[in-house]
Design an enzyme around this catalytic site. Structure first.
Site, PDB file in Angstrom:
ATOM      1  N   SER A 238       0.849  -1.193   0.000  1.00  0.00           N
ATOM      2  CA  SER A 238       0.000   0.000   0.000  1.00  0.00           C
ATOM      3  C   SER A 238       0.883   1.241   0.000  1.00  0.00           C
ATOM      4  O   SER A 238       2.104   1.148   0.017  1.00  0.00           O
ATOM      5  CB  SER A 238      -0.901  -0.010   1.226  1.00  0.00           C
ATOM      6  OG  SER A 238      -0.102   0.169   2.377  1.00  0.00           O
ATOM      7  N   LYS A 239       0.234   2.375  -0.003  1.00  0.00           N
ATOM      8  CA  LYS A 239       0.929   3.666  -0.102  1.00  0.00           C
ATOM      9  C   LYS A 239       2.093   3.800   0.885  1.00  0.00           C
ATOM     10  O   LYS A 239       3.111   4.410   0.582  1.00  0.00           O
ATOM     11  CB  LYS A 239      -0.059   4.820   0.137  1.00  0.00           C
ATOM     12  CG  LYS A 239      -0.779   5.227  -1.125  1.00  0.00           C
ATOM     13  CD  LYS A 239       0.079   6.143  -2.015  1.00  0.00           C
ATOM     14  CE  LYS A 239      -0.479   6.253  -3.411  1.00  0.00           C
ATOM     15  NZ  LYS A 239       0.539   6.246  -4.455  1.00  0.00           N
ATOM     16  N   ARG A 240       1.897   3.220   2.069  1.00  0.00           N
ATOM     17  CA  ARG A 240       2.972   3.434   3.054  1.00  0.00           C
ATOM     18  C   ARG A 240       4.254   2.667   2.690  1.00  0.00           C
ATOM     19  O   ARG A 240       5.300   2.878   3.280  1.00  0.00           O
ATOM     20  CB  ARG A 240       2.488   3.121   4.474  1.00  0.00           C
ATOM     21  CG  ARG A 240       2.272   1.697   4.749  1.00  0.00           C
ATOM     22  CD  ARG A 240       1.496   1.440   6.023  1.00  0.00           C
ATOM     23  NE  ARG A 240       1.020   0.094   5.979  1.00  0.00           N
ATOM     24  CZ  ARG A 240       1.772  -0.949   6.254  1.00  0.00           C
ATOM     25  NH1 ARG A 240       3.017  -0.803   6.643  1.00  0.00           N
ATOM     26  NH2 ARG A 240       1.282  -2.172   6.146  1.00  0.00           N
ATOM     27  N   HIS A 241       4.158   1.788   1.713  1.00  0.00           N
ATOM     28  CA  HIS A 241       5.371   1.112   1.234  1.00  0.00           C
ATOM     29  C   HIS A 241       6.072   1.925   0.151  1.00  0.00           C
ATOM     30  O   HIS A 241       7.020   1.467  -0.462  1.00  0.00           O
ATOM     31  CB  HIS A 241       5.020  -0.270   0.654  1.00  0.00           C
ATOM     32  CG  HIS A 241       4.539  -1.244   1.686  1.00  0.00           C
ATOM     33  ND1 HIS A 241       3.225  -1.609   1.801  1.00  0.00           N
ATOM     34  CD2 HIS A 241       5.195  -1.905   2.666  1.00  0.00           C
ATOM     35  CE1 HIS A 241       3.095  -2.473   2.800  1.00  0.00           C
ATOM     36  NE2 HIS A 241       4.276  -2.667   3.340  1.00  0.00           N
ATOM     37  N   GLY A 242       5.569   3.130  -0.118  1.00  0.00           N
ATOM     38  CA  GLY A 242       6.193   3.963  -1.162  1.00  0.00           C
ATOM     39  C   GLY A 242       5.370   3.909  -2.429  1.00  0.00           C
ATOM     40  O   GLY A 242       4.153   3.801  -2.381  1.00  0.00           O
TER      41      GLY A 242
END
Ligand code: GLU
Length: 467
Positions: A238-242
């Site tokens: 998800s977004k928090r993985h970049g």
């Protein structure tokens, strides 16, 4: 003939998981001389989520990846009346029914269902009592109440679900709109799709969809549920993985071929081959070989692959795809002269660049001159290096102006070698401050080659301007 499809909802971005699903479907169609179809699932018209431009994002990102489609269904929404027609047919066949449960009654049934662990049962399924007149009904499919359903998934293997665990599926909402599961099944059928390769998050839907297909007496497609892509920590990407969308990678200067290759390898393999051309991928890719275990997305690996693709690119081709990046940086369209200077620098840059953005950043050094509206920024280390020995820079300027130094890589090299001897210092140390003045950084593509490309006058100008 094998017909695969991608059925994205227009969300405004293309998640790399969707891109990989697209890739697998496209490849399998190409591999079998079949067809890859694209269907836009635009049924969610909630104004907060729906905006028509989101459809163009799907087209653009697929085109960027080179995944052209053979058939297009541009609006699932536009086919609503056909979906309702099928629901009505199911009612006629006795496979579906109007359900008049009120929200309050439903809540009571849900409460019971939580206790028993069994799905709710609508009293209208088998009832002959006249329905209430003031309620707009939904249409539900009669799910089988005994036995097991078996899904022979080409990726996941055999999956079984007890039929009594599946709730009677809503096909049409009380406002008269078809539900997702109904629309997908009808559209897949009408488009002649016989391979449904999609994310593993759809497995539950598949068991519902199979019942609609059976009730209609249609042929089941072959299903392949592709595992989700995970982040490095093992949770869903998800977004928090970049960066998670194809646009993220496109804008950071990744080559579509590199992303194609990386996504392909993420979930499918062909021996130890790391670099797989599109032609070979088409030759080798069989959807039945998609790996069952979820793969972790590794940015470092993708970046290394991108660097490799950049290095192996043809100079001119690389220049062309880098142009938009560099033009954005210099804020003007490059002239023919600037392009040819840049082209001369490409062989040196492609050895060092991990992304096209890297090339754009480095490329500046080959093209700016006194007419350019460009102000370099120097980092702290560069400033320190520049200030370390201004006298020597002045002397070098003087030599360049007065001496007849052959303006070739060898000529410049000989000059600095001799100069370093004279000062009894290492050539690398002597060259460091001029390097910053000429390339605006302590790290740069080979300096003497760059000096040859930009010419003696421009070299002198930069030394004077930035010393
Ligand atoms: N529209 C669905 C989605 O975007 C995909 C449906 C399907 O592949 O069957 O998740």
């Amino acid at each position: 003939m094998i017909k695969t499809r991608l059925a994205p909802s227009p969300t405004g971005f293309m998640h790399i998981g969707t891109a990989r699903t697209a890739l697998f479907n496209w490849l399998y169609a190409k591999h079998t001389n079949g067809k890859f179809c694209l269907r836009i699932e635009d049924t969610d018209r909630n104004p907060e989520r729906y905006f028509p431009e989101a459809v163009d994002v799907i087209y653009n990102e697929l085109k960027w990846l080179g995944l052209n489609w053979d058939e297009l269904e541009e609006s699932q929404y536009a086919r609503s009346s056909r979906h309702i027609e099928v629901a009505n047919e199911l009612i006629k066949k006795g496979c579906a029914y109007y359900c008049y449960l009120t929200p309050e009654e439903l809540e009571v049934l849900r409460e019971q269902s939580r206790k028993t662990g069994l799905p709710i049962k609508s009293p209208y399924r088998d009832s002959t009592t006249p329905p209430p007149s003031n309620i707009k009904p939904v249409i539900r499919l009669k799910m089988p109440t005994s036995g097991v359903s078996i899904l022979n998934d080409i990726v996941q293997g055999e999956i079984k679900v007890e039929n009594q665990l599946i709730e009677d599926l809503i096909l049409v909402r009380s406002d008269g709109t078809p539900t997702y599961n109904l629309s997908v099944v009808v559209d897949d059928h009408d488009m002649g799709i016989n391979y449904v390769i999609r994310g593993a998050d759809h497995i539950n839907n598949t068991f519902k969809q199979m019942q609609i297909i059976k009730a209609m007496g249609w042929e089941l497609p072959t299903y392949g549920h592709v595992p989700l892509i995970l982040g490095q920590d093992g949770s869903k990407m998800s977004k928090r993985h970049g960066a998670t969308t194809t646009e993220d990678y496109r804008k950071s200067g990744y080559l579509p071929k590199a992303l194609f290759n990386y996504l392909l390898k993420l979930g499918w393999s062909h021996g130890d081959d790391e670099i797989i051309s599109i032609e070979d991928a088409i030759k080798w890719f069989d959807a039945h070989d998609i790996l069952k275990s979820p793969a972790k997305f590794d940015h470092t690996k993708l970046t290394a692959l991108n660097a490799l693709y950049i290095r192996n690119s043809d100079d001119e081709e690389l220049l062309n795809i880098t142009l938009p990046f560099i033009e954005e940086k210099v804020q003007h369209q490059l002239s023919q002269n600037e392009k040819s200077l840049l082209l001369k620098g490409i062989p040196y840059m492609k050895e060092r660049a991990k992304t096209l953005l890297d090339i754009a950043n480095m490329g500046i050094i080959y093209i700016i001159d006194e007419t350019s509206n460009f102000t370099p920024t120097f980092d702290e280390k560069s400033i320190k290096t520049l200030n370390s020995d201004k006298n020597k820079i002045d002397e070098i300027i003087k030599d360049f102006e007065e001496k007849d130094i052959p303006w070739t890589k060898e000529g410049i090299n000989d000059y600095f070698k001799e100069k370093a001897n004279q000062y009894d210092m290492k050539m690398g140390d002597l060259v460091a401050p001029p390097r910053v003045a000429i390339t605006f950084s302590t790290i740069s593509p080979p300096l003497f080659e760059a000096m040859v490309i930009i010419g003696k006058q421009e070299t002198i100008r930069r030394l004077k301007t930035y010393r």
